[in-house]
Write a protein that holds these residues in place. Structure first.
Motif, mmCIF file in Angstrom:
data_model
loop_
_atom_site.group_PDB
_atom_site.id
_atom_site.type_symbol
_atom_site.label_atom_id
_atom_site.label_comp_id
_atom_site.label_asym_id
_atom_site.label_seq_id
_atom_site.Cartn_x
_atom_site.Cartn_y
_atom_site.Cartn_z
ATOM 1 N N VAL A 38 2.744 78.688 17.144
ATOM 2 C CA VAL A 38 4.206 78.782 17.155
ATOM 3 C C VAL A 38 4.736 78.866 15.723
ATOM 4 O O VAL A 38 5.606 79.694 15.423
ATOM 5 N N ILE A 39 4.212 78.062 14.835
ATOM 6 C CA ILE A 39 4.683 78.060 13.446
ATOM 7 C C ILE A 39 4.394 79.399 12.774
ATOM 8 O O ILE A 39 5.225 79.936 12.033
ATOM 9 N N LEU A 40 3.231 79.967 13.035
ATOM 10 C CA LEU A 40 2.910 81.284 12.475
ATOM 11 C C LEU A 40 3.876 82.347 13.016
ATOM 12 O O LEU A 40 4.379 83.189 12.278
ATOM 13 N N LEU A 41 4.179 82.280 14.309
ATOM 14 C CA LEU A 41 5.116 83.238 14.906
ATOM 15 C C LEU A 41 6.529 83.059 14.341
ATOM 16 O O LEU A 41 7.238 84.039 14.097
ATOM 17 N N VAL A 42 6.948 81.818 14.133
ATOM 18 C CA VAL A 42 8.245 81.559 13.495
ATOM 19 C C VAL A 42 8.262 82.224 12.118
ATOM 20 O O VAL A 42 9.221 82.921 11.767
ATOM 21 N N SER A 43 7.210 82.030 11.345
ATOM 22 C CA SER A 43 7.134 82.628 10.010
ATOM 23 C C SER A 43 7.279 84.141 10.068
ATOM 24 O O SER A 43 8.041 84.734 9.301
ATOM 25 N N GLU A 44 6.549 84.759 10.968
ATOM 26 C CA GLU A 44 6.569 86.220 11.045
ATOM 27 C C GLU A 44 7.922 86.753 11.477
ATOM 28 O O GLU A 44 8.459 87.684 10.869
ATOM 29 N N LEU A 45 8.492 86.188 12.543
ATOM 30 C CA LEU A 45 9.756 86.723 13.051
ATOM 31 C C LEU A 45 10.928 86.437 12.121
ATOM 32 O O LEU A 45 11.800 87.289 11.927
ATOM 33 N N VAL A 46 10.954 85.256 11.517
ATOM 34 C CA VAL A 46 12.033 84.943 10.576
ATOM 35 C C VAL A 46 11.885 85.794 9.317
ATOM 36 O O VAL A 46 12.874 86.319 8.792
ATOM 37 N N THR A 47 10.667 85.957 8.830
ATOM 38 C CA THR A 47 10.438 86.815 7.660
ATOM 39 C C THR A 47 10.928 88.230 7.941
ATOM 40 O O THR A 47 11.609 88.841 7.114
ATOM 41 N N ASN A 48 10.592 88.764 9.113
ATOM 42 C CA ASN A 48 11.052 90.116 9.454
ATOM 43 C C ASN A 48 12.571 90.196 9.442
ATOM 44 O O ASN A 48 13.145 91.155 8.921
ATOM 45 N N ALA A 49 13.229 89.212 10.014
ATOM 46 C CA ALA A 49 14.692 89.227 10.054
ATOM 47 C C ALA A 49 15.280 89.161 8.647
ATOM 48 O O ALA A 49 16.201 89.910 8.320
ATOM 49 N N VAL A 50 14.744 88.301 7.811
ATOM 50 C CA VAL A 50 15.271 88.118 6.454
ATOM 51 C C VAL A 50 14.996 89.351 5.581
ATOM 52 O O VAL A 50 15.891 89.860 4.904
ATOM 53 N N VAL A 51 13.764 89.845 5.632
ATOM 54 C CA VAL A 51 13.359 90.938 4.745
ATOM 55 C C VAL A 51 13.921 92.284 5.194
ATOM 56 O O VAL A 51 14.392 93.072 4.374
ATOM 57 N N HIS A 52 13.867 92.559 6.478
ATOM 58 C CA HIS A 52 14.215 93.900 6.947
ATOM 59 C C HIS A 52 15.674 94.095 7.323
ATOM 60 O O HIS A 52 16.103 95.232 7.503
ATOM 61 N N THR A 53 16.441 93.010 7.462
ATOM 62 C CA THR A 53 17.850 93.202 7.812
ATOM 63 C C THR A 53 18.787 92.799 6.686
ATOM 64 O O THR A 53 19.857 93.373 6.563
ATOM 65 N N GLY A 54 18.413 91.791 5.915
ATOM 66 C CA GLY A 54 19.302 91.306 4.865
ATOM 67 C C GLY A 54 20.589 90.701 5.418
ATOM 68 O O GLY A 54 21.592 90.616 4.730
ATOM 69 N N ARG A 55 20.528 90.262 6.677
ATOM 70 C CA ARG A 55 21.703 89.700 7.352
ATOM 71 C C ARG A 55 21.344 88.352 7.961
ATOM 72 O O ARG A 55 20.179 88.053 8.191
ATOM 73 N N PRO A 56 22.339 87.541 8.263
ATOM 74 C CA PRO A 56 22.060 86.259 8.931
ATOM 75 C C PRO A 56 21.383 86.470 10.282
ATOM 76 O O PRO A 56 21.521 87.527 10.905
ATOM 77 N N ALA A 57 20.674 85.449 10.716
ATOM 78 C CA ALA A 57 19.978 85.495 12.004
ATOM 79 C C ALA A 57 20.052 84.110 12.640
ATOM 80 O O ALA A 57 20.461 83.141 12.001
ATOM 81 N N VAL A 58 19.639 84.046 13.891
ATOM 82 C CA VAL A 58 19.571 82.774 14.610
ATOM 83 C C VAL A 58 18.179 82.651 15.210
ATOM 84 O O VAL A 58 17.710 83.552 15.904
ATOM 85 N N LEU A 59 17.522 81.537 14.916
ATOM 86 C CA LEU A 59 16.218 81.213 15.484
ATOM 87 C C LEU A 59 16.442 80.272 16.655
ATOM 88 O O LEU A 59 17.131 79.259 16.507
#
Length: 159
Positions: A38-59
């Protein structure tokens, strides 16, 4: 349970810490393979949101009330970008580009949907003997890359 994510790479570490505390509160111990995945998946999905969108997100993290075999953990990241997630095949020496392949390999199910303000990427992990192992095969299938090459039987280890 949800966590607001700013478009800042430092948020990835904060998201991991937040998820660890939620898992522990649900009786899923930090050293369990399920928690590590789960922690690895959190890292991957949050990283994608931060790096590829440059916009706020909700986990969002949905945990079962009772942690039993067959219980499902669901992870979602909603961002304000309408761009579809695109799996890539990274070169051997590339430092990125493997995130969605890891999600595909580790999650029991995953997908994405268009939202009114962007998109939501989600994945689910079932707590059972199969996904309780530290390694997980690539979704039982193959990840196609480039000119039709496929990587079958790859295993990813959550460390």
């Amino acid at each position: 349970m949800q966590l607001e994510i700013r478009p800042d790479p430092a948020e990835v570490g904060r998201a991991r810490r937040w998820a660890r505390s939620r898992l522990a509160g649900s009786g899923i111990q930090a050293d369990e393979p399920l928690a590590e995945t789960v922690i690895l998946l959190v890292s991957e999905l949050v990283t994608n949101a931060v790096v590829h969108t440059g916009r706020p997100a909700v986990l969002r993290l949905s945990l079962p009330h009772a942690v039993t075999e067959g219980a499902t953990v669901r992870l979602e990241v909603a961002d304000r970008s309408g761009r579809a997630p695109v799996p890539r095949c990274a070169e051997d020496d590339a430092t990125g580009g493997r995130g969605l392949a890891l999600v595909d390999g580790l999650a029991d199910r995953w997908g994405w949907s268009v939202e009114s303000t962007g998109k939501r990427i989600w994945c689910e992990l079932d707590r059972c003997s199969k996904s309780s192992e530290v390694t997980a095969a690539c979704g039982g299938g193959a990840v196609a890359c480039g000119g039709g090459a496929a990587f079958e039987g790859l295993a990813y280890e959550a460390v």
